[in-house]
Design a protein around this motif. Structure first.
Motif, PDB file in Angstrom:
ATOM      1  N   GLY A   1       0.831  -1.188   0.000  1.00 45.73           N
ATOM      2  CA  GLY A   1       0.000   0.000   0.000  1.00 45.73           C
ATOM      3  C   GLY A   1       0.865   1.237   0.000  1.00 45.73           C
ATOM      4  O   GLY A   1       2.103   1.132  -0.009  1.00 45.73           O
ATOM      5  N   VAL A   2       0.218   2.396  -0.010  1.00 45.55           N
ATOM      6  CA  VAL A   2       0.934   3.669  -0.055  1.00 45.55           C
ATOM      7  C   VAL A   2       0.316   4.630   0.951  1.00 45.55           C
ATOM      8  O   VAL A   2      -0.819   4.427   1.388  1.00 45.55           O
ATOM      9  N   PHE A   3       1.080   5.661   1.308  1.00 44.06           N
ATOM     10  CA  PHE A   3       0.532   6.617   2.275  1.00 44.06           C
ATOM     11  C   PHE A   3       1.132   7.994   2.111  1.00 44.06           C
ATOM     12  O   PHE A   3       2.094   8.180   1.363  1.00 44.06           O
ATOM     13  N   GLU A   4       0.543   8.941   2.819  1.00 47.80           N
ATOM     14  CA  GLU A   4       1.088  10.296   2.914  1.00 47.80           C
ATOM     15  C   GLU A   4       1.000  10.776   4.355  1.00 47.80           C
ATOM     16  O   GLU A   4       0.044  10.443   5.072  1.00 47.80           O
ATOM     17  N   GLY A   5       1.979  11.542   4.762  1.00 49.40           N
ATOM     18  CA  GLY A   5       1.936  12.270   6.035  1.00 49.40           C
ATOM     19  C   GLY A   5       1.851  13.739   5.672  1.00 49.40           C
ATOM     20  O   GLY A   5       2.716  14.244   4.954  1.00 49.40           O
ATOM     21  N   ILE A   6       0.809  14.406   6.140  1.00 48.45           N
ATOM     22  CA  ILE A   6       0.509  15.788   5.709  1.00 48.45           C
ATOM     23  C   ILE A   6       0.290  16.634   6.966  1.00 48.45           C
ATOM     24  O   ILE A   6      -0.087  16.113   8.009  1.00 48.45           O
ATOM     25  N   ARG A   7       0.501  17.949   6.878  1.00 47.06           N
ATOM     26  CA  ARG A   7       0.262  18.832   8.030  1.00 47.06           C
ATOM     27  C   ARG A   7      -0.759  19.900   7.685  1.00 47.06           C
ATOM     28  O   ARG A   7      -0.787  20.391   6.550  1.00 47.06           O
ATOM     29  N   ALA A   8      -1.544  20.250   8.664  1.00 51.29           N
ATOM     30  CA  ALA A   8      -2.396  21.439   8.538  1.00 51.29           C
ATOM     31  C   ALA A   8      -1.867  22.477   9.522  1.00 51.29           C
ATOM     32  O   ALA A   8      -1.520  22.152  10.661  1.00 51.29           O
ATOM     33  N   TYR A   9      -1.768  23.701   9.030  1.00 51.26           N
ATOM     34  CA  TYR A   9      -1.317  24.825   9.848  1.00 51.26           C
ATOM     35  C   TYR A   9      -2.317  25.976   9.678  1.00 51.26           C
ATOM     36  O   TYR A   9      -2.704  26.260   8.526  1.00 51.26           O
ATOM     37  N   HIS A  10      -2.653  26.634  10.741  1.00 51.83           N
ATOM     38  CA  HIS A  10      -3.455  27.865  10.656  1.00 51.83           C
ATOM     39  C   HIS A  10      -4.680  27.702   9.744  1.00 51.83           C
ATOM     40  O   HIS A  10      -4.894  28.510   8.835  1.00 51.83           O
ATOM     41  N   ASN A  11      -5.417  26.615   9.905  1.00 49.42           N
ATOM     42  CA  ASN A  11      -6.648  26.394   9.133  1.00 49.42           C
ATOM     43  C   ASN A  11      -6.413  26.111   7.644  1.00 49.42           C
ATOM     44  O   ASN A  11      -7.315  26.266   6.828  1.00 49.42           O
ATOM     45  N   ARG A  12      -5.188  25.725   7.258  1.00 52.55           N
ATOM     46  CA  ARG A  12      -4.915  25.371   5.856  1.00 52.55           C
ATOM     47  C   ARG A  12      -4.126  24.075   5.791  1.00 52.55           C
ATOM     48  O   ARG A  12      -3.298  23.815   6.657  1.00 52.55           O
ATOM     49  N   VAL A  13      -4.367  23.300   4.743  1.00 51.22           N
ATOM     50  CA  VAL A  13      -3.610  22.051   4.578  1.00 51.22           C
ATOM     51  C   VAL A  13      -2.418  22.333   3.676  1.00 51.22           C
ATOM     52  O   VAL A  13      -2.567  22.599   2.478  1.00 51.22           O
ATOM     53  N   PHE A  14      -1.247  22.303   4.273  1.00 50.72           N
ATOM     54  CA  PHE A  14      -0.017  22.708   3.588  1.00 50.72           C
ATOM     55  C   PHE A  14       0.308  21.773   2.417  1.00 50.72           C
ATOM     56  O   PHE A  14       0.377  20.560   2.584  1.00 50.72           O
ATOM     57  N   ARG A  15       0.491  22.374   1.234  1.00 49.72           N
ATOM     58  CA  ARG A  15       0.903  21.630   0.024  1.00 49.72           C
ATOM     59  C   ARG A  15       0.033  20.390  -0.247  1.00 49.72           C
ATOM     60  O   ARG A  15       0.567  19.331  -0.641  1.00 49.72           O
ATOM     61  N   LEU A  16      -1.259  20.506  -0.014  1.00 48.48           N
ATOM     62  CA  LEU A  16      -2.132  19.327  -0.159  1.00 48.48           C
ATOM     63  C   LEU A  16      -2.096  18.748  -1.578  1.00 48.48           C
ATOM     64  O   LEU A  16      -2.032  17.532  -1.749  1.00 48.48           O
ATOM     65  N   ARG A  17      -2.138  19.630  -2.591  1.00 52.34           N
ATOM     66  CA  ARG A  17      -2.114  19.130  -3.985  1.00 52.34           C
ATOM     67  C   ARG A  17      -0.877  18.291  -4.248  1.00 52.34           C
ATOM     68  O   ARG A  17      -0.942  17.242  -4.886  1.00 52.34           O
ATOM     69  N   GLU A  18       0.271  18.762  -3.720  1.00 50.28           N
ATOM     70  CA  GLU A  18       1.541  18.064  -3.952  1.00 50.28           C
ATOM     71  C   GLU A  18       1.527  16.694  -3.262  1.00 50.28           C
ATOM     72  O   GLU A  18       2.007  15.701  -3.821  1.00 50.28           O
ATOM     73  N   HIS A  19       0.971  16.650  -2.040  1.00 50.62           N
ATOM     74  CA  HIS A  19       0.892  15.364  -1.330  1.00 50.62           C
ATOM     75  C   HIS A  19      -0.033  14.394  -2.076  1.00 50.62           C
ATOM     76  O   HIS A  19       0.276  13.206  -2.199  1.00 50.62           O
ATOM     77  N   LEU A  20      -1.159  14.925  -2.571  1.00 51.34           N
ATOM     78  CA  LEU A  20      -2.093  14.041  -3.289  1.00 51.34           C
ATOM     79  C   LEU A  20      -1.458  13.546  -4.586  1.00 51.34           C
ATOM     80  O   LEU A  20      -1.585  12.377  -4.943  1.00 51.34           O
ATOM     81  N   GLN A  21      -0.747  14.431  -5.258  1.00 48.03           N
ATOM     82  CA  GLN A  21      -0.075  13.998  -6.492  1.00 48.03           C
ATOM     83  C   GLN A  21       0.914  12.865  -6.203  1.00 48.03           C
ATOM     84  O   GLN A  21       0.959  11.858  -6.912  1.00 48.03           O
ATOM     85  N   ARG A  22       1.681  13.019  -5.124  1.00 51.03           N
ATOM     86  CA  ARG A  22       2.652  11.970  -4.790  1.00 51.03           C
ATOM     87  C   ARG A  22       1.947  10.668  -4.412  1.00 51.03           C
ATOM     88  O   ARG A  22       2.382   9.583  -4.790  1.00 51.03           O
TER      89      ARG A  22
END
Ligand code: PXG
Length: 306
Positions: free
Chosen positions: A31-52
């Motif tokens: 399987g595959v996964f992503e570790g992502i962060r949200a800061y100040h009510n925004r999801v940082f670089r979400l498009r880039e994480h989803l692309q990866r």
């Protein structure tokens, strides 16, 4: 407090968020996964994480049963349901439930889940003082075997390195690639500064194409700092002016000792702090909003995430 988890099209409580012991994510690390962060009510670089995530899945011939747009909705809605504006997000897609054999054709339905939780921050003093690390015997995986650019559920390569670092009394390991060049840390990319030039191993150097890595290169270029992606050796690290690690969890973290050698002055310096400040500034404005102004905060818009 009980967390709300997204699991296969539903939002369930943590207790109800259970998957089969026949899930190939568990049986084989398939399987595959992503570790992502949200800061100040925004999801940082979400498009880039989803692309990866979708690229990792494509490489292992795992078809994610949701479009990237729906997946974006899943991440945002999971955060809203947990009332989180600053968070750590774990998005996972496994091959799903199969039989006890390896054959992925026996797994008709991928398992998809999203966990959001409040973040465990690294102690602030680490950013000021820096980390001690060692290079370890276990090399990073061959690109021709399991390419490290695939963010797969199989992290044993990195865990072996982490054990070796722990045995040496340090928290983090620097892994070399099979040719002996510096690759990355167990869950972070590596940078060094030599004569005011910022240098990091190229994508083909058996590394994860880190999103924090790419952000830091962008921020450095914006400041007029020369940036190079090139292979280097342990010796280059020992004689560097500064070394630091980058990753979603750690952001930018200085390294002040490697294999017993003190790096540069033994303290993080100006360029490091400038880049960390730029990075933290960017987290205020980058990525989609979680709660919009119309949301009351408590009762957020309930997106269609099926
Ligand atoms: N290399 C590896 C092997 C990673 O796993 C990074 C680099 C940094 O990439 P990003 O895109 O995050 O800048 C990672 C990401 C943890 C943890 O708890 C670390 C990662 C993923 C999940 C958990 O330390 N690493």
């Amino acid at each position: 407090m009980d967390l709300i988890i997204y699991l296969n099209g539903r939002f369930v409580s943590e207790k109800e968020a259970v998957i089969s012991v026949f899930d190939h994510g568990l049986l084989y690390g398939d399987g595959v996964f992503e570790g992502i962060r949200a800061y100040h009510n925004r999801v940082f670089r979400l498009r880039e994480h989803l692309q990866r995530l979708y690229e990792s899945a494509k490489s292992i011939m795992l078809e994610i049963p949701l479009s990237p747009e729906k997946m974006e909705g899943v991440v945002l809605e999971t955060l809203r349901r947990n009332h989180l504006r600053d968070a750590y997000i774990r998005l996972v897609v496994t091959r799903g439930r199969g039989d006890l054999g390896l054959d992925p054709r026996k797994c008709p339905e991928p398992t998809v889940f999203c966990i959001t939780s409040s973040i465990q921050l690294y102690p602030e003093e680490l950013y000021a003082k820096g980390l001690e690390v060692v290079t370890v015997p276990t090399p990073r995986n061959y690109n021709e075997a399991v390419n490290p650019r695939i963010k797969s559920l199989n992290y044993l390569n990195n865990i072996m390195a982490k054990i070796e670092a722990n045995l040496a009394g340090t928290m983090e390991a620097i892994m070399l690639n099979p040719q002996g060049y510096v690759a990355e840390a167990t869950g972070d990319n590596i940078f060094m500064i030599k004569d005011e030039v910022l240098i990091t191993p190229p994508k083909y150097a058996n590394i994860l194409d880190g999103i924090t890595r790419n952000t830091v290169m962008e921020l450095a270029r914006r400041r007029g700092i020369e940036v190079r992606e090139e292979l280097f050796t342990r010796h280059d690290l020992y004689i560097a002016d500064q070394v630091f690690l980058t990753g979603t969890a750690a952001e930018l973290i200085p390294v002040i000792k490697i294999d017993g050698r003190i790096i540069g002055s033994g303290k993080p310096e100006r360029i490091f702090f400038e880049l960390l400040e730029d990075f933290r500034e960017l987290t205020r404005t980058d990525g989609p909003l979680i709660f919009t102004e119309e949301d009351s905060g408590e009762k957020a818009g309930e997106a269609d995430v099926k």
